[in-house]
Design a protein around this motif. Sequence first.
Motif, PDB file in Angstrom:
ATOM      1  N   VAL A  80       0.844  -1.199   0.000  1.00 25.26           N
ATOM      2  CA  VAL A  80       0.000   0.000   0.000  1.00 25.26           C
ATOM      3  C   VAL A  80       0.881   1.252   0.000  1.00 25.26           C
ATOM      4  O   VAL A  80       2.044   1.226   0.399  1.00 25.26           O
ATOM      5  CB  VAL A  80      -1.006   0.010   1.178  1.00 25.26           C
ATOM      6  N   ASP A  81       0.304   2.352  -0.462  1.00 30.59           N
ATOM      7  CA  ASP A  81       1.043   3.597  -0.641  1.00 30.59           C
ATOM      8  C   ASP A  81       1.708   4.080   0.648  1.00 30.59           C
ATOM      9  O   ASP A  81       2.827   4.604   0.613  1.00 30.59           O
ATOM     10  CB  ASP A  81       0.119   4.680  -1.182  1.00 30.59           C
ATOM     11  N   LEU A  82       1.036   3.928   1.770  1.00 33.42           N
ATOM     12  CA  LEU A  82       1.605   4.356   3.051  1.00 33.42           C
ATOM     13  C   LEU A  82       2.911   3.622   3.346  1.00 33.42           C
ATOM     14  O   LEU A  82       3.874   4.221   3.845  1.00 33.42           O
ATOM     15  CB  LEU A  82       0.604   4.126   4.185  1.00 33.42           C
ATOM     16  N   ILE A  83       2.975   2.350   3.006  1.00 32.86           N
ATOM     17  CA  ILE A  83       4.183   1.557   3.242  1.00 32.86           C
ATOM     18  C   ILE A  83       5.306   2.010   2.304  1.00 32.86           C
ATOM     19  O   ILE A  83       6.475   2.065   2.701  1.00 32.86           O
ATOM     20  CB  ILE A  83       3.881   0.047   3.089  1.00 32.86           C
ATOM     21  N   ILE A  84       4.960   2.384   1.082  1.00 33.84           N
ATOM     22  CA  ILE A  84       5.964   2.946   0.171  1.00 33.84           C
ATOM     23  C   ILE A  84       6.527   4.231   0.785  1.00 33.84           C
ATOM     24  O   ILE A  84       7.745   4.439   0.825  1.00 33.84           O
ATOM     25  CB  ILE A  84       5.364   3.225  -1.231  1.00 33.84           C
ATOM     26  N   ALA A  85       5.657   5.097   1.276  1.00 33.47           N
ATOM     27  CA  ALA A  85       6.098   6.361   1.878  1.00 33.47           C
ATOM     28  C   ALA A  85       6.991   6.113   3.093  1.00 33.47           C
ATOM     29  O   ALA A  85       8.018   6.770   3.264  1.00 33.47           O
ATOM     30  CB  ALA A  85       4.894   7.205   2.271  1.00 33.47           C
ATOM     31  N   GLU A  86       6.603   5.160   3.916  1.00 36.73           N
ATOM     32  CA  GLU A  86       7.408   4.860   5.098  1.00 36.73           C
ATOM     33  C   GLU A  86       8.764   4.268   4.698  1.00 36.73           C
ATOM     34  O   GLU A  86       9.792   4.585   5.302  1.00 36.73           O
ATOM     35  CB  GLU A  86       6.661   3.886   6.013  1.00 36.73           C
ATOM     36  N   THR A  87       8.789   3.457   3.656  1.00 37.94           N
ATOM     37  CA  THR A  87      10.044   2.888   3.164  1.00 37.94           C
ATOM     38  C   THR A  87      10.971   4.000   2.678  1.00 37.94           C
ATOM     39  O   THR A  87      12.173   3.999   2.988  1.00 37.94           O
ATOM     40  CB  THR A  87       9.780   1.859   2.047  1.00 37.94           C
ATOM     41  N   VAL A  88      10.425   4.950   1.937  1.00 39.29           N
ATOM     42  CA  VAL A  88      11.215   6.102   1.486  1.00 39.29           C
ATOM     43  C   VAL A  88      11.803   6.828   2.694  1.00 39.29           C
ATOM     44  O   VAL A  88      12.999   7.145   2.731  1.00 39.29           O
ATOM     45  CB  VAL A  88      10.358   7.066   0.630  1.00 39.29           C
ATOM     46  N   CYS A  89      10.990   7.067   3.695  1.00 40.74           N
ATOM     47  CA  CYS A  89      11.414   7.786   4.894  1.00 40.74           C
ATOM     48  C   CYS A  89      12.547   7.050   5.617  1.00 40.74           C
ATOM     49  O   CYS A  89      13.553   7.653   6.009  1.00 40.74           O
ATOM     50  CB  CYS A  89      10.219   7.982   5.820  1.00 40.74           C
ATOM     51  N   VAL A  90      12.422   5.740   5.786  1.00 37.09           N
ATOM     52  CA  VAL A  90      13.451   4.951   6.473  1.00 37.09           C
ATOM     53  C   VAL A  90      14.751   4.956   5.672  1.00 37.09           C
ATOM     54  O   VAL A  90      15.837   5.127   6.236  1.00 37.09           O
ATOM     55  CB  VAL A  90      12.969   3.510   6.736  1.00 37.09           C
ATOM     56  N   LEU A  91      14.655   4.772   4.365  1.00 37.60           N
ATOM     57  CA  LEU A  91      15.865   4.757   3.533  1.00 37.60           C
ATOM     58  C   LEU A  91      16.575   6.107   3.578  1.00 37.60           C
ATOM     59  O   LEU A  91      17.805   6.169   3.641  1.00 37.60           O
ATOM     60  CB  LEU A  91      15.518   4.385   2.090  1.00 37.60           C
ATOM     61  N   GLU A  92      15.803   7.188   3.580  1.00 33.95           N
ATOM     62  CA  GLU A  92      16.395   8.532   3.646  1.00 33.95           C
ATOM     63  C   GLU A  92      16.982   8.842   5.010  1.00 33.95           C
ATOM     64  O   GLU A  92      18.102   9.326   5.105  1.00 33.95           O
ATOM     65  CB  GLU A  92      15.325   9.593   3.371  1.00 33.95           C
TER      66      GLU A  92
END
Length: 147
Positions: A55-67
């Motif tokens: 889901v989109d929220l998990i994509i956003a959280e993944t971006v945040c963690v990687l950054e």
Amino acid sequence: MGRRFEADTSGSNDQAPVSAFVDTNVLVSHLTGDPAKLAARATAFLSREDELLIVDLIIAETVCVLESFYEAPRGDVAQAIRSLLAMESVVVVDAPLLLRSLDVYENDRIDFAEAYLVACAETTGTATIASIDKSIDRVTSVRRIQP
């Protein structure tokens, strides 16, 4: 890229549309190789399963963690997410929306949440975003208004 998920609104529960939802920790471990044992399991899981919904929220959280935690450069983060969306097993609700979000995030250099908002505004035809975040002004396809 990233097959589209169609929710069954008929009320029928004959067959689940996806085999599992995937959480951020699985994606981050797969993408970073950290920790090694979990990463190997995560990669194997993502490779062998069918119809995994991200889901989109998990994509956003993944971006945040990687950054933030991994301090990955913006271009690497965008490429990593694109690689997830290209996986045969991955299903997302709206692949073009996520790909446009990644484009804005990477090229206009704004946070992913704002990039996602820009992509949503573009696709709905609203094209106006109420925000105090001036970085949105970098994207010429939308208009930012102050609340």
